[in-house]
Design a protein around this motif. Structure first.
Motif, PDB file in Angstrom:
ATOM      1  N   MET A 103       0.667  -1.135  -0.057  1.00 16.33           N
ATOM      2  CA  MET A 103      -0.051   0.041   0.114  1.00 16.33           C
ATOM      3  C   MET A 103       0.912   1.231  -0.120  1.00 16.33           C
ATOM      4  SD  MET A 103      -2.737   1.411   2.831  1.00 16.33           S
ATOM      5  CE  MET A 103      -3.727  -0.021   2.855  1.00 16.33           C
ATOM      6  N   ASP A 104       0.522   2.213  -1.105  1.00 15.84           N
ATOM      7  CA  ASP A 104       1.263   3.368  -0.849  1.00 15.84           C
ATOM      8  C   ASP A 104       0.329   4.516  -0.463  1.00 15.84           C
ATOM      9  OD1 ASP A 104       3.276   2.126  -2.184  1.00 15.84           O
ATOM     10  OD2 ASP A 104       3.027   3.317  -4.250  1.00 15.84           O
ATOM     11  N   ILE A 105       1.153   5.366   0.246  1.00 16.92           N
ATOM     12  CA  ILE A 105       0.226   6.545   0.821  1.00 16.92           C
ATOM     13  C   ILE A 105       0.771   7.701  -0.193  1.00 16.92           C
ATOM     14  CG2 ILE A 105      -0.057   8.394   2.745  1.00 16.92           C
ATOM     15  CD1 ILE A 105      -0.853   5.336   3.485  1.00 16.92           C
ATOM     16  N   LEU A 106      -0.092   8.468  -0.818  1.00 15.90           N
ATOM     17  CA  LEU A 106       0.148   9.728  -1.587  1.00 15.90           C
ATOM     18  C   LEU A 106      -0.135  10.802  -0.785  1.00 15.90           C
ATOM     19  CD1 LEU A 106      -0.107   7.246  -3.644  1.00 15.90           C
ATOM     20  CD2 LEU A 106      -0.947   9.087  -5.225  1.00 15.90           C
ATOM     21  N   PHE A 107       0.773  11.730  -0.334  1.00 13.67           N
ATOM     22  CA  PHE A 107       0.798  12.932   0.240  1.00 13.67           C
ATOM     23  C   PHE A 107       0.480  14.140  -0.987  1.00 13.67           C
ATOM     24  CE2 PHE A 107       2.605  10.319   3.527  1.00 13.67           C
ATOM     25  CZ  PHE A 107       1.635  10.822   4.604  1.00 13.67           C
ATOM     26  N   VAL A 108      -0.687  14.858  -1.027  1.00 17.62           N
ATOM     27  CA  VAL A 108      -0.854  15.836  -2.003  1.00 17.62           C
ATOM     28  C   VAL A 108      -0.926  17.063  -1.415  1.00 17.62           C
ATOM     29  CG1 VAL A 108      -2.551  16.504  -3.795  1.00 17.62           C
ATOM     30  CG2 VAL A 108      -2.235  13.871  -3.322  1.00 17.62           C
ATOM     31  N   GLY A 109      -0.289  17.832  -2.131  1.00 20.99           N
ATOM     32  CA  GLY A 109      -0.355  19.575  -1.867  1.00 20.99           C
ATOM     33  C   GLY A 109       0.084  20.227  -2.980  1.00 20.99           C
ATOM     34  N   LYS A 110      -0.031  21.604  -3.138  1.00 24.41           N
ATOM     35  CA  LYS A 110       0.226  22.423  -4.152  1.00 24.41           C
ATOM     36  C   LYS A 110       1.911  22.426  -4.475  1.00 24.41           C
ATOM     37  CE  LYS A 110      -3.398  25.499  -3.992  1.00 24.41           C
ATOM     38  NZ  LYS A 110      -3.891  25.099  -5.300  1.00 24.41           N
ATOM     39  N   GLY A 111       2.275  22.551  -5.448  1.00 19.29           N
ATOM     40  CA  GLY A 111       3.761  22.663  -5.867  1.00 19.29           C
ATOM     41  C   GLY A 111       4.519  23.662  -4.969  1.00 19.29           C
ATOM     42  N   GLY A 112       5.863  22.988  -4.580  1.00 24.27           N
ATOM     43  CA  GLY A 112       6.295  23.776  -3.710  1.00 24.27           C
ATOM     44  C   GLY A 112       5.991  23.937  -2.085  1.00 24.27           C
ATOM     45  N   ASP A 113       4.889  23.047  -1.930  1.00 21.31           N
ATOM     46  CA  ASP A 113       4.382  23.237  -0.619  1.00 21.31           C
ATOM     47  C   ASP A 113       5.316  22.255   0.422  1.00 21.31           C
ATOM     48  OD1 ASP A 113       2.876  22.818   1.622  1.00 21.31           O
ATOM     49  OD2 ASP A 113       0.980  22.204   0.570  1.00 21.31           O
ATOM     50  N   CYS A 114       5.704  22.643   1.333  1.00 20.62           N
ATOM     51  CA  CYS A 114       6.373  21.773   2.264  1.00 20.62           C
ATOM     52  C   CYS A 114       6.089  20.616   2.756  1.00 20.62           C
ATOM     53  CB  CYS A 114       7.234  23.060   3.336  1.00 20.62           C
ATOM     54  SG  CYS A 114       5.831  23.567   4.460  1.00 20.62           S
ATOM     55  N   ARG A 115       4.457  20.738   3.160  1.00 17.66           N
ATOM     56  CA  ARG A 115       3.871  19.638   3.851  1.00 17.66           C
ATOM     57  C   ARG A 115       3.804  18.481   3.218  1.00 17.66           C
ATOM     58  NH1 ARG A 115      -1.501  23.239   3.970  1.00 17.66           N
ATOM     59  NH2 ARG A 115      -0.685  23.364   1.973  1.00 17.66           N
ATOM     60  N   PRO A 116       3.544  18.025   2.031  1.00 23.94           N
ATOM     61  CA  PRO A 116       4.093  16.900   1.212  1.00 23.94           C
ATOM     62  C   PRO A 116       5.305  16.391   1.608  1.00 23.94           C
ATOM     63  CG  PRO A 116       2.299  18.127  -0.013  1.00 23.94           C
ATOM     64  CD  PRO A 116       3.194  19.115   1.128  1.00 23.94           C
ATOM     65  N   LEU A 117       6.278  17.112   1.145  1.00 25.33           N
ATOM     66  CA  LEU A 117       7.476  16.871   1.590  1.00 25.33           C
ATOM     67  C   LEU A 117       8.130  16.290   2.697  1.00 25.33           C
ATOM     68  CD1 LEU A 117      10.687  17.099   0.232  1.00 25.33           C
ATOM     69  CD2 LEU A 117      10.807  19.279   1.280  1.00 25.33           C
ATOM     70  N   LEU A 118       7.320  17.228   3.743  1.00 23.85           N
ATOM     71  CA  LEU A 118       7.791  16.598   5.064  1.00 23.85           C
ATOM     72  C   LEU A 118       7.077  15.299   5.494  1.00 23.85           C
ATOM     73  CD1 LEU A 118       7.338  19.880   6.892  1.00 23.85           C
ATOM     74  CD2 LEU A 118       9.209  18.871   6.581  1.00 23.85           C
ATOM     75  N   ALA A 119       5.834  15.309   5.035  1.00 23.22           N
ATOM     76  CA  ALA A 119       4.895  13.907   5.395  1.00 23.22           C
ATOM     77  C   ALA A 119       5.427  12.826   4.907  1.00 23.22           C
ATOM     78  CB  ALA A 119       3.585  14.140   4.826  1.00 23.22           C
ATOM     79  N   ALA A 120       5.796  12.919   3.399  1.00 21.30           N
ATOM     80  CA  ALA A 120       6.527  11.702   2.682  1.00 21.30           C
ATOM     81  C   ALA A 120       7.785  11.456   3.357  1.00 21.30           C
ATOM     82  CB  ALA A 120       6.465  12.072   1.184  1.00 21.30           C
ATOM     83  N   ALA A 121       8.634  12.201   3.630  1.00 22.87           N
ATOM     84  CA  ALA A 121       9.923  12.012   4.241  1.00 22.87           C
ATOM     85  C   ALA A 121       9.745  11.373   5.530  1.00 22.87           C
ATOM     86  CB  ALA A 121      10.787  13.261   4.179  1.00 22.87           C
ATOM     87  N   ILE A 122       8.911  11.832   6.203  1.00 24.25           N
ATOM     88  CA  ILE A 122       8.749  11.078   7.719  1.00 24.25           C
ATOM     89  C   ILE A 122       8.314   9.913   7.485  1.00 24.25           C
ATOM     90  CG2 ILE A 122       7.267  11.416   9.994  1.00 24.25           C
ATOM     91  CD1 ILE A 122       7.439  14.559   9.297  1.00 24.25           C
ATOM     92  N   PHE A 123       7.054   9.922   6.744  1.00 23.50           N
ATOM     93  CA  PHE A 123       6.469   8.444   6.340  1.00 23.50           C
ATOM     94  C   PHE A 123       7.785   7.362   6.060  1.00 23.50           C
ATOM     95  CE2 PHE A 123       4.411   4.909   4.405  1.00 23.50           C
ATOM     96  CZ  PHE A 123       3.281   4.619   5.200  1.00 23.50           C
ATOM     97  N   ASN A 124       8.317   7.714   5.026  1.00 23.95           N
ATOM     98  CA  ASN A 124       9.165   6.834   4.608  1.00 23.95           C
ATOM     99  C   ASN A 124      10.581   6.590   5.511  1.00 23.95           C
ATOM    100  OD1 ASN A 124       8.219   6.228   2.028  1.00 23.95           O
ATOM    101  ND2 ASN A 124       9.173   8.094   1.195  1.00 23.95           N
ATOM    102  N   HIS A 125      10.746   7.390   6.454  1.00 26.26           N
ATOM    103  CA  HIS A 125      11.860   7.295   7.487  1.00 26.26           C
ATOM    104  C   HIS A 125      11.330   6.213   8.378  1.00 26.26           C
ATOM    105  CE1 HIS A 125      15.273   8.361  10.196  1.00 26.26           C
ATOM    106  NE2 HIS A 125      14.203   8.406  11.031  1.00 26.26           N
ATOM    107  N   LEU A 126      10.149   6.242   8.947  1.00 24.43           N
ATOM    108  CA  LEU A 126       9.282   5.399   9.898  1.00 24.43           C
ATOM    109  C   LEU A 126       8.734   4.106   9.473  1.00 24.43           C
ATOM    110  CD1 LEU A 126       7.772   8.438  11.791  1.00 24.43           C
ATOM    111  CD2 LEU A 126       9.877   7.158  12.516  1.00 24.43           C
TER     112      LEU A 126
END
Length: 159
Positions: free
Chosen positions: A1-24
């Motif tokens: 199962m993949d989790i897709l974090f969606v936001g506007k281009g340049g938005d820091c929230r999807p970057l943070l969420a995907a990095a945190i998720f993949n780290h944990l």
């Protein structure tokens, strides 16, 4: 199962969420991020925050808006816009939730408060993801309806 974090281009929230998720996350789960519009370079402040936390950001570009979710994917919109604002990845997605979190870098483009608010957003996303991971473990007895209910509940969780 993949989790897709969606936001506007340049938005820091999807970057943070995907990095945190993949780290944990365990190896059977993966997060990707998708830009609702055009992709912009990631925020240097968000990249620096991830580095300070010991987390690798992963790809520095988001997938394009045409990157459609696959069957079984969970789409998490992180936009803080009005709930009636349609997410382009909602249609046809079996499981879509909104975890509205303010984007500190858009609200305070030139203010020092952005760094403190960015750290707050990091902690909110990390706390939600830490509570999400047990739900995704192999053998978890959650059906789709219960998983969706739990995801909506997590979208309101504040540490």
């Amino acid at each position: 199962m993949d989790i897709l974090f969606v936001g506007k281009g340049g938005d820091c929230r999807p970057l943070l969420a995907a990095a945190i998720f993949n780290h944990l996350a365990p190896c059977h789960c993966k997060a990707r991020r998708i830009a609702c519009d055009r992709d912009e370079p990631p925020s240097p402040a968000a990249l620096a925050l991830l580095e300070r936390q010991g987390i690798r950001p992963g790809p520095t570009t988001a997938e394009t808006p045409s990157a459609a979710p696959r069957a079984g994917d969970v789409v998490v919109s992180l936009c803080s816009t009005h709930v009636d604002h349609p997410c382009p990845h909602h249609a046809g997605t079996p499981l879509h939730v909104r975890w509205a979190v303010q984007d500190p870098l858009r609200r305070h483009l030139f203010a020092r408060r952005a760094d403190g608010e960015l750290l707050d957003v990091y902690h909110i996303l990390r706390a939600r993801i830490e509570r999400l991971l047990p739900l995704l473990q192999p053998g978890s007895a959650l059906d789709r309806a219960h998983l969706e209910s739990e995801l909506h509940r997590l979208g309101r969780f504040l540490p």
